[in-house]
Design an enzyme around this catalytic site. Structure first.
Site, PDB file in Angstrom:
ATOM      1  N   HIS A  43      -5.004   1.401  -1.643  1.00  0.00           N
ATOM      2  CA  HIS A  43      -5.033   2.146  -0.385  1.00  0.00           C
ATOM      3  C   HIS A  43      -6.333   2.921  -0.354  1.00  0.00           C
ATOM      4  O   HIS A  43      -6.780   3.446  -1.379  1.00  0.00           O
ATOM      5  CB  HIS A  43      -3.823   3.085  -0.322  1.00  0.00           C
ATOM      6  CG  HIS A  43      -3.711   3.896   0.936  1.00  0.00           C
ATOM      7  ND1 HIS A  43      -4.102   3.427   2.173  1.00  0.00           N
ATOM      8  CD2 HIS A  43      -3.235   5.161   1.146  1.00  0.00           C
ATOM      9  CE1 HIS A  43      -3.868   4.360   3.090  1.00  0.00           C
ATOM     10  NE2 HIS A  43      -3.354   5.413   2.494  1.00  0.00           N
ATOM     11  N   GLU A  88       2.526   4.173   9.381  1.00  0.00           N
ATOM     12  CA  GLU A  88       3.583   4.845   8.624  1.00  0.00           C
ATOM     13  C   GLU A  88       4.159   6.027   9.400  1.00  0.00           C
ATOM     14  O   GLU A  88       5.378   6.203   9.484  1.00  0.00           O
ATOM     15  CB  GLU A  88       3.021   5.344   7.287  1.00  0.00           C
ATOM     16  CG  GLU A  88       2.667   4.252   6.303  1.00  0.00           C
ATOM     17  CD  GLU A  88       1.865   4.763   5.125  1.00  0.00           C
ATOM     18  OE1 GLU A  88       1.698   4.007   4.161  1.00  0.00           O
ATOM     19  OE2 GLU A  88       1.386   5.923   5.168  1.00  0.00           O
ATOM     20  N   SER A 104       6.104   1.708  -7.362  1.00  0.00           N
ATOM     21  CA  SER A 104       6.439   0.570  -6.514  1.00  0.00           C
ATOM     22  C   SER A 104       5.324  -0.475  -6.512  1.00  0.00           C
ATOM     23  O   SER A 104       5.561  -1.655  -6.763  1.00  0.00           O
ATOM     24  CB  SER A 104       6.715   1.049  -5.082  1.00  0.00           C
ATOM     25  OG  SER A 104       6.908  -0.046  -4.201  1.00  0.00           O
TER      26      SER A 104
END
Length: 338
Positions: free
Chosen positions: A107, A194, A26
């Protein structure tokens, strides 16, 4: 808080360097394609057995092994899944890292939890779009951008932040604004968001609402529309102008129900649970559990994924979405391409 925009970043810096994007999921596909379209010399690092090799080649990108890509590049952006990074780093990237190279992450997980420890002679930074890669690519292609974050963990050359900002500009983040942060802050807030709200919280709330209506005898299709389909409509209003904007648009009846019933569902015990989730993230417990889960072959993860896929809401949703032909146009996620 410092926020950087287009005028604060020099795209010439990243265009003067060779950039390897390791991974083509992604985030990987979006970064690589946005860099390419910005005029950056970019190649993709993938294992020869990866199904993404053909997708990247079809998109006009040159594919190399992660080891070859690391040897070729000046800047290496690591965008494979968190749970795979440390092994890939140890086996195929770290042996080929050289002094003065710039190692980047989307990240902070592996750096913050010390699963990857680059040597002192390299720059280490983070460029993190605040949204899924498919949205990052879509917004860039439309001439817009997603907000992003930038952080520097290690500045061996004295140019780490400037290059990270230049990279952020090339993928479109400075169009919307890039916030300066740290690896610690990015990692811990991202994981919390998240788990407690964006993925864990919303999904469980949707499923619980759906189950409550179905168990009370209402049609699953009605439950789907009320608890899942219309979530997007409400979130779009909040995204556009905050909670007040959403309340301005909905009926007075809905707004009153929000005030009197919302706190009955998400109450002080929910917030206490959120604090416990955050403590697990801050202490490293969640990271340790996730690493151990993957070392065991991810049996619990796969079982939970299967249970979610088999939930009635997915079966009902697939049928209803098939009737909404307009919602299938211009899909952000096309598994055949990205």
């Amino acid at each position: 808080m410092k926020i950087f925009y287009e005028q604060n970043a020099d795209i010439a810096l990243i265009k003067s360097k060779k950039v390897a994007v390791i991974g083509y999921g992604s985030q990987g596909h979006a970064h690589a394609l946005n860099l390419k379209d910005s005029g950056v010399e970019v190649r993709v690092g993938l294992q020869a057995s990866s199904a993404s090799c053909q997708k990247a080649s079809d998109a006009g990108l040159q594919v190399m092994s992660p080891a070859e890509a690391t040897q070729w590049a000046d800047v290496v952006m690591i965008l494979v899944p968190d749970e795979k990074q440390s092994v890939l780093w140890a086996n195929e990237i770290e042996p080929h890292v050289r002094a003065g190279q710039h190692i980047m992450f989307g990240h902070g997980f592996n750096i913050h939890y010390n699963l990857i420890r680059p040597g002192a002679a390299v720059d280490v930074s983070l460029s993190a779009p605040k949204g899924p890669g498919h949205t990052l690519r879509d917004q860039y292609a439309r001439g817009f951008g997603l907000p992003g974050l930038v952080a520097v963990h290690q500045d061996a050359t004295g140019t780490a932040q400037a290059v990270a900002l230049s990279y952020s500009k090339a993928i479109g983040n400075t169009r919307a604004g890039v916030i300066e942060t740290s690896f610690k802050e990015e990692t811990e807030t991202d994981l919390f968001g998240e788990q407690a709200v964006l993925c864990g919280g919303i999904v469980e709330l949707i499923k619980a609402g759906f189950e409550t209506l179905v168990e009370a005898g209402y049609a699953p299709e009605m439950a789907y529309f009320e608890c899942l389909h219309e979530t997007k409509l409400i979130v779009d209003l909040i995204y556009e102008g905050g909670i007040a904007n959403m309340n301005y648009s909905i009926s007075n009846t809905a707004e009153y129900g929000e005030y009197v019933s919302g706190p009955r569902v998400v109450d002080s015990s929910s917030k206490a649970a959120m604090k416990a989730v955050l403590e697990d993230i801050q202490s490293g417990k969640f990271a340790r559990d996730w690493v151990l889960e993957n070392q065991a072959g991810a049996p619990s993860f796969q079982a939970m994924r299967a249970r979610t896929s088999d939930h009635q809401i997915e079966e009902v949703g697939e049928k209803l979405r098939g009737m909404m032909h307009w919602a299938q146009n211009d899909r952000l996620v096309d598994k055949n391409r990205n």
